[in-house]
Motif scaffolding. Structure first.
Motif, PDB file in Angstrom:
ATOM      1  N   LEU A   1      -3.045  65.156  13.655  1.00  0.00           N
ATOM      2  CA  LEU A   1      -1.635  64.893  13.390  1.00  0.00           C
ATOM      3  C   LEU A   1      -0.968  64.303  14.627  1.00  0.00           C
ATOM      4  CD1 LEU A   1       0.931  65.491  11.507  1.00  0.00           C
ATOM      5  CD2 LEU A   1       1.214  67.509  12.929  1.00  0.00           C
ATOM      6  N   CYS A   2      -1.233  64.925  15.762  1.00  0.00           N
ATOM      7  CA  CYS A   2      -0.640  64.489  17.026  1.00  0.00           C
ATOM      8  C   CYS A   2      -1.090  63.062  17.349  1.00  0.00           C
ATOM      9  CB  CYS A   2      -1.082  65.471  18.110  1.00  0.00           C
ATOM     10  SG  CYS A   2      -0.322  65.234  19.705  1.00  0.00           S
ATOM     11  N   ARG A   3      -2.363  62.793  17.184  1.00  0.00           N
ATOM     12  CA  ARG A   3      -2.908  61.477  17.517  1.00  0.00           C
ATOM     13  C   ARG A   3      -2.498  60.400  16.524  1.00  0.00           C
ATOM     14  NH1 ARG A   3      -7.555  61.259  20.646  1.00  0.00           N
ATOM     15  NH2 ARG A   3      -8.596  59.957  19.129  1.00  0.00           N
ATOM     16  N   ALA A   4      -2.117  60.835  15.318  1.00  0.00           N
ATOM     17  CA  ALA A   4      -1.685  59.859  14.313  1.00  0.00           C
ATOM     18  C   ALA A   4      -0.322  59.277  14.679  1.00  0.00           C
ATOM     19  CB  ALA A   4      -1.631  60.506  12.932  1.00  0.00           C
ATOM     20  N   ILE A   5       0.482  60.054  15.431  1.00  0.00           N
ATOM     21  CA  ILE A   5       1.846  59.623  15.727  1.00  0.00           C
ATOM     22  C   ILE A   5       1.863  58.375  16.619  1.00  0.00           C
ATOM     23  CG2 ILE A   5       4.028  60.312  16.851  1.00  0.00           C
ATOM     24  CD1 ILE A   5       3.500  63.155  15.797  1.00  0.00           C
ATOM     25  N   ASN A   6       0.857  58.186  17.479  1.00  0.00           N
ATOM     26  CA  ASN A   6       0.791  56.896  18.196  1.00  0.00           C
ATOM     27  C   ASN A   6      -0.404  56.063  17.727  1.00  0.00           C
ATOM     28  OD1 ASN A   6      -1.303  58.139  19.464  1.00  0.00           O
ATOM     29  ND2 ASN A   6      -0.588  57.754  21.546  1.00  0.00           N
ATOM     30  N   ARG A   7      -0.870  56.430  16.559  1.00  0.00           N
ATOM     31  CA  ARG A   7      -1.910  55.657  15.857  1.00  0.00           C
ATOM     32  C   ARG A   7      -3.217  55.563  16.629  1.00  0.00           C
ATOM     33  NH1 ARG A   7      -3.882  51.077  13.435  1.00  0.00           N
ATOM     34  NH2 ARG A   7      -3.579  50.893  11.204  1.00  0.00           N
ATOM     35  N   LEU A   8      -3.510  56.559  17.455  1.00  0.00           N
ATOM     36  CA  LEU A   8      -4.871  56.633  17.994  1.00  0.00           C
ATOM     37  C   LEU A   8      -5.803  56.999  16.844  1.00  0.00           C
ATOM     38  CD1 LEU A   8      -4.577  58.329  21.503  1.00  0.00           C
ATOM     39  CD2 LEU A   8      -5.120  55.966  20.987  1.00  0.00           C
ATOM     40  N   GLU A   9      -5.238  57.675  15.835  1.00  0.00           N
ATOM     41  CA  GLU A   9      -5.950  57.878  14.568  1.00  0.00           C
ATOM     42  C   GLU A   9      -5.148  57.176  13.490  1.00  0.00           C
ATOM     43  OE1 GLU A   9      -8.775  59.239  14.259  1.00  0.00           O
ATOM     44  OE2 GLU A   9      -8.978  60.595  15.978  1.00  0.00           O
ATOM     45  N   PRO A  10      -5.713  56.119  12.886  1.00  0.00           N
ATOM     46  CA  PRO A  10      -4.998  55.489  11.778  1.00  0.00           C
ATOM     47  C   PRO A  10      -4.984  56.410  10.556  1.00  0.00           C
ATOM     48  CG  PRO A  10      -7.050  54.304  12.279  1.00  0.00           C
ATOM     49  CD  PRO A  10      -6.969  55.464  13.221  1.00  0.00           C
ATOM     50  N   ILE A  11      -3.916  56.330   9.769  1.00  0.00           N
ATOM     51  CA  ILE A  11      -3.829  57.180   8.581  1.00  0.00           C
ATOM     52  C   ILE A  11      -4.205  56.374   7.344  1.00  0.00           C
ATOM     53  CG2 ILE A  11      -2.151  58.762   9.553  1.00  0.00           C
ATOM     54  CD1 ILE A  11       0.029  57.163   8.066  1.00  0.00           C
ATOM     55  N   ASP A  12      -4.551  57.071   6.280  1.00  0.00           N
ATOM     56  CA  ASP A  12      -5.001  56.374   5.075  1.00  0.00           C
ATOM     57  C   ASP A  12      -3.879  56.192   4.052  1.00  0.00           C
ATOM     58  OD1 ASP A  12      -7.740  56.128   5.876  1.00  0.00           O
ATOM     59  OD2 ASP A  12      -7.937  58.283   5.560  1.00  0.00           O
TER      60      ASP A  12
END
Lengths: 270, 216
Positions: free
Chosen positions: A71-82
């Motif tokens: 969740l934390c990493r999704a906020i700066n898109r280090l993890e892209p969301i689907d």
């Protein structure tokens, strides 16, 4: 107001703009709307709705594998969301490319494993972003980096390399490096989990003072003490979903969900 | 050793010619190989595919074939230049595939968190590579890169024989074929010439390796 979260760095003063009850403003800064993410078959984020307001400190807790780091990493898109959308200050996160880099400059991130640039000195670690991304003059960037390093208590180590510092010192440098970009929001992904016990408090102290100065923060942590004292809101996650959101007072004294009761029972036993 | 001592001036000019082929090829293959390695780890799929195709094609092709393609293929498409340039270009292209792969092993050895931290402060992909990943990747790739480049030094003899001429290897040929001097002493002289280059390179590599080593 729009820059209030940044002013403290420049002025060095207490430019807090949090409301009397300390809950941040009512101005949404980060908004996650129906966010889903899968790692292959594994559903790691399930329909996440979360709004973080300017000046607010949100602490995300939960068992390991609950999706809080993702969740934390999704906020700066280090993890892209689907699925779903994430907006920062009203702007949706861009796809890869220059626009995304520009957005990331507005979001500070502190990692569990510090990730200081191993081949650069402490000072260079802090000036790299301002010089290369913001186009700041090297001399100006160094002056400000020195101030920030003093602030987190490692100013005298500026000429050393990361490997010469203790974990706690490295993590404080990492915080200074993120702050040098004057971010709108700071993300902390288990910032103390890789530290020896006696170094945890020196990092938490810096984080608490940041929170007091009005920085918007999302903190994934296992430090319940920090959650109790510094959080405006506790978000409890389990199995990729947000199970419970409450003030720290409510959450720790009167958790609503069985999952949270179970979790708190386990961690508060010893 | 008279055949060598009597022709020292010829050896010397051959030595310099070989050095110039090697120097340009070193520069060219490092630059091209670095760009290719960046392609291979780029977020852009078409660049990754291009890098992979280049390596597969070039690395699996004998150097002489690459050189033939340069010398006979390029004029077909209107590029006419000297054998010297063709030869160096061929050697650059051939070596770049190996540089790319040696450097990629270095890139893979850099902790993922380094690139993540670089991206997190807003560096673009190119900046992340240049400022953070590549400087660290080069450090751990010094030994394999050294091997690749020393192999290239010796491959310069193939380029010389290919028609570029006047390099150290061709000097040996001239002395034995055209002047009919004895093979063993002449080739010993040639071998010493190459050893001077490769052994010096080996020493330099050791120096570089110690200089760039970083504490982790």
């Amino acid at each position: 107001m729009a820059r209030a979260g940044r002013m403290w760095i420049v002025s060095g003063g207490m430019t807090t703009h949090r409301t009397a009850e300390g809950g941040g403003s009512d101005e949404p800064l980060v908004v996650l709307d129906h966010v889903d993410k899968w790692f292959g078959e594994l559903h790691v984020l399930r329909d996440i709705d979360l709004t973080i307001h300017r000046g607010e400190v949100v602490v995300v807790i939960g068992p390991s594998g609950s999706g809080k780091s993702t969740l934390c990493r999704a906020i700066n898109r280090l993890e892209p969301i689907d699925k779903g959308t994430i907006t920062l200050d009203g702007e949706p996160l861009p796809e890869e490319g220059k626009a995304l880099a520009a957005l990331r400059a507005e979001v500070g991130m502190v990692f569990q494993s510090f990730n200081l640039f191993a081949h650069k000195t402490i000072l260079e670690n802090v000036t790299l972003g301002p010089v290369k991304v913001r186009g700041m003059k090297k001399a100006d960037a160094e002056k400000r980096a020195g101030e920030l390093l003093d602030r987190v208590g490692v100013g005298h180590q500026a000429a050393k390399y990361p490997a010469q510092l203790s974990g706690g010192q490295q993590q404080r440098v990492a915080i200074a490096r993120a702050l040098a970009m004057e971010p709108k929001v700071m993300l902390f992904d288990e910032p103390t989990s890789a530290l020896d016990p006696e170094m945890i408090s020196e990092v938490l102290d810096v984080m608490v003072s940041l929170a007091e100065q009005g920085m918007t923060m999302v903190v994934v942590t296992h430090e319940m003490g920090f959650a109790r004292t510094a959080a405006d809101r506790v978000v409890f996650m389990a199995d990729g979903a947000i199970v419970e959101e409450a003030t720290p007072e409510q959450f720790f004294t009167n958790p609503q969900s069985d999952r949270a009761k179970d979790f708190l029972g386990k961690i508060l036993q010893h | 050793m008279d055949p060598v001592l009597d022709n020292l001036d010829l050896y010397w000019s051959g030595f310099l010619r070989s050095l110039s082929i090697i120097g340009w090829s070193l520069l060219g293959s490092m630059l091209l190989g670095t760009v290719l390695a960046a392609f291979r780890v780029s977020p852009v799929a078409s660049l990754r595919a291009f890098g992979a195709a280049w390596v597969t094609l070039v690395r699996n092709c004998p150097l002489t074939i690459v050189l033939f393609f340069m010398a006979f293929g390029l004029p077909e498409v209107g590029v006419n230049t000297s054998y010297y340039v063709f030869g160096i270009s061929g050697l650059v292209i051939y070596t770049s595939a190996f540089v790319c792969e040696a450097l990629r092993s270095g890139i893979n050895a850099v902790d993922r968190g380094q690139a993540e931290a670089a991206r997190a402060i807003g560096l673009t992909f190119t900046q992340t590579m240049r400022q953070v990943v590549l400087p660290q990747a080069f450090r751990s790739a010094v030994p394999p890169l050294g091997s690749v480049q020393i192999a290239m030094f010796k491959n310069s003899a193939v380029v010389g024989a290919f028609g570029v001429g006047a390099d150290l290897f061709s000097v040996g040929e001239t002395l034995t074929s055209a002047r009919g001097l004895e093979y063993i002493p002449v080739l010993t002289g040639v071998a010493i010439g190459y050893l001077v280059i490769t052994l010096t390179a080996g020493v330099l590599l050791g120096v570089i390796e110690r200089k760039v080593a970083i504490a982790r």
